[in-house]
Design a protein around this motif. Structure first.
Motif, short mmCIF file in Angstrom:
data_model
loop_
_atom_site.label_atom_id
_atom_site.label_comp_id
_atom_site.label_asym_id
_atom_site.label_seq_id
_atom_site.Cartn_x
_atom_site.Cartn_y
_atom_site.Cartn_z
N GLU A 228 6.50 -9.69 -9.91
CA GLU A 228 6.12 -10.04 -8.54
C GLU A 228 6.36 -8.86 -7.62
O GLU A 228 7.47 -8.58 -7.23
CB GLU A 228 6.94 -11.24 -8.06
N THR A 230 5.07 -6.77 -3.96
CA THR A 230 4.31 -6.91 -2.71
C THR A 230 3.09 -6.00 -2.79
O THR A 230 3.03 -5.10 -3.64
CB THR A 230 5.16 -6.49 -1.50
N ALA A 231 2.13 -6.25 -1.90
CA ALA A 231 0.92 -5.40 -1.86
C ALA A 231 1.33 -3.96 -1.62
O ALA A 231 0.77 -3.03 -2.22
CB ALA A 231 -0.03 -5.90 -0.77
N GLU A 232 2.34 -3.76 -0.76
CA GLU A 232 2.80 -2.41 -0.45
C GLU A 232 3.39 -1.73 -1.69
O GLU A 232 3.16 -0.55 -1.96
CB GLU A 232 3.84 -2.46 0.67
N GLU A 233 4.15 -2.52 -2.47
CA GLU A 233 4.73 -1.96 -3.69
C GLU A 233 3.65 -1.60 -4.71
O GLU A 233 3.74 -0.57 -5.38
CB GLU A 233 5.74 -2.95 -4.29
N ARG A 234 2.63 -2.42 -4.82
CA ARG A 234 1.51 -2.11 -5.73
C ARG A 234 0.83 -0.81 -5.29
O ARG A 234 0.48 0.02 -6.14
CB ARG A 234 0.46 -3.23 -5.73
N ARG A 235 0.67 -0.65 -3.98
CA ARG A 235 0.05 0.58 -3.45
C ARG A 235 0.90 1.80 -3.78
O ARG A 235 0.41 2.84 -4.20
CB ARG A 235 -0.12 0.46 -1.93
#
Ligand code: 6GU
Length: 244
Positions: A228, A230-235
């Protein structure tokens, strides 16, 4: 929790079960382990536990009767009856989720397979679950049972120094663990990351989370896909890894 282990080689367990985490669990009284040898339940003069395979072929097969009789006797020694688990390379793969699922049982009865295999009727009519510890073949289920008991013992309250260690460590959150350092801060010219000396707890937590994510992305992309983030972590992962 009580774990009964059915094995032709009980002596294989004495070292591993008398040290470290498993010993701590036994000493603390949260983990009780008992070993049983199916040979003691083989009623013939020579206590034979294996035989040739019907249909021919190489290798011996573990006979069903000493195993059924051993499990019946072991079940009657305590309550509840306990889930019967066969250690076999054909089982479902042990991972963090499986370990924590098995750790929630009050009692487990582990059967260690040997020789070329175990009579199929044991699988079909006695066993509730089958576990493998990886895609390679061991000569017997004993080392796998040791691995399983260790993985399950760490989930029992009071076995680890701190209950937080369990949440923090590799796989608990679907990520690999961040790098760890202890004193000295400089050794043979090798230093440690500055942020760990800052005393700034929020920054340290942020650094550790980022290290966990990047390490998982590089080494175990299969785990990262399920974690799991966050979108920021994926980026952040995409940007950091595209540089390499
Ligand atoms: Cl549980 N048993 C054996 N014999 N080999 C294995 C295993 C188990 N898990 C991986 N390889």
């Amino acid at each position: 929790m009580r774990i009964d282990i059915i094995t032709l080689f009980p002596e294989m367990f004495s070292g591993p079960f008398d040290a470290s985490i498993i010993a701590r669990g036994r000493d603390a009284g949260v983990l009780e382990i008992a070993l049983h040898n199916p040979r003691d339940y083989a009623l013939d003069k020579h206590h034979i536990v294996d035989d040739y395979a019907y249909g021919g072929g190489p290798g011996m097969v573990m006979k069903p009767d000493p195993i059924f009789d051993c499990v019946d006797a072991v079940r009657a020694m305590a309550r509840p009856a306990g889930k019967v688990v066969l250690l076999t390379p054909q089982g479902r793969l042990l991972n963090h989720e499986v370990a924590s699922e098995l750790a929630a049982e009050e009692r487990l009865i582990l059967i260690c397979g040997h020789y070329e295999g175990v009579d199929e009727r044991v699988r079909e009519f006695l066993v509730d679950d089958e576990i493998s510890i990886g895609d390679y073949v061991l000569s017997g289920g004993e080392p796998a049972a040791i691995v399983l008991v260790d993985a399950v013992a760490r989930h029992q309250p009071g076995v680890l120094g701190s209950e937080l260690s369990l949440e923090e460590e590799s796989h608990a959150q679907g990520l690999l663990e961040y790098p760890q350092y202890t004193r000295p801060a400089e050794y043979r010219g090798m230093t440690i990351p500055e942020v760990l000396l800052s005393g700034h707890h929020a920054e340290i937590a942020k650094w550790r989370r980022r290290q966990s994510i990047l390490r998982t992305a590089r080494r175990r992309p299969d785990l990262l896909a399920k974690a799991e983030l966050t979108a920021e972590e994926r980026r952040m992962v995409d940007e950091t890894l595209s540089d390499i």
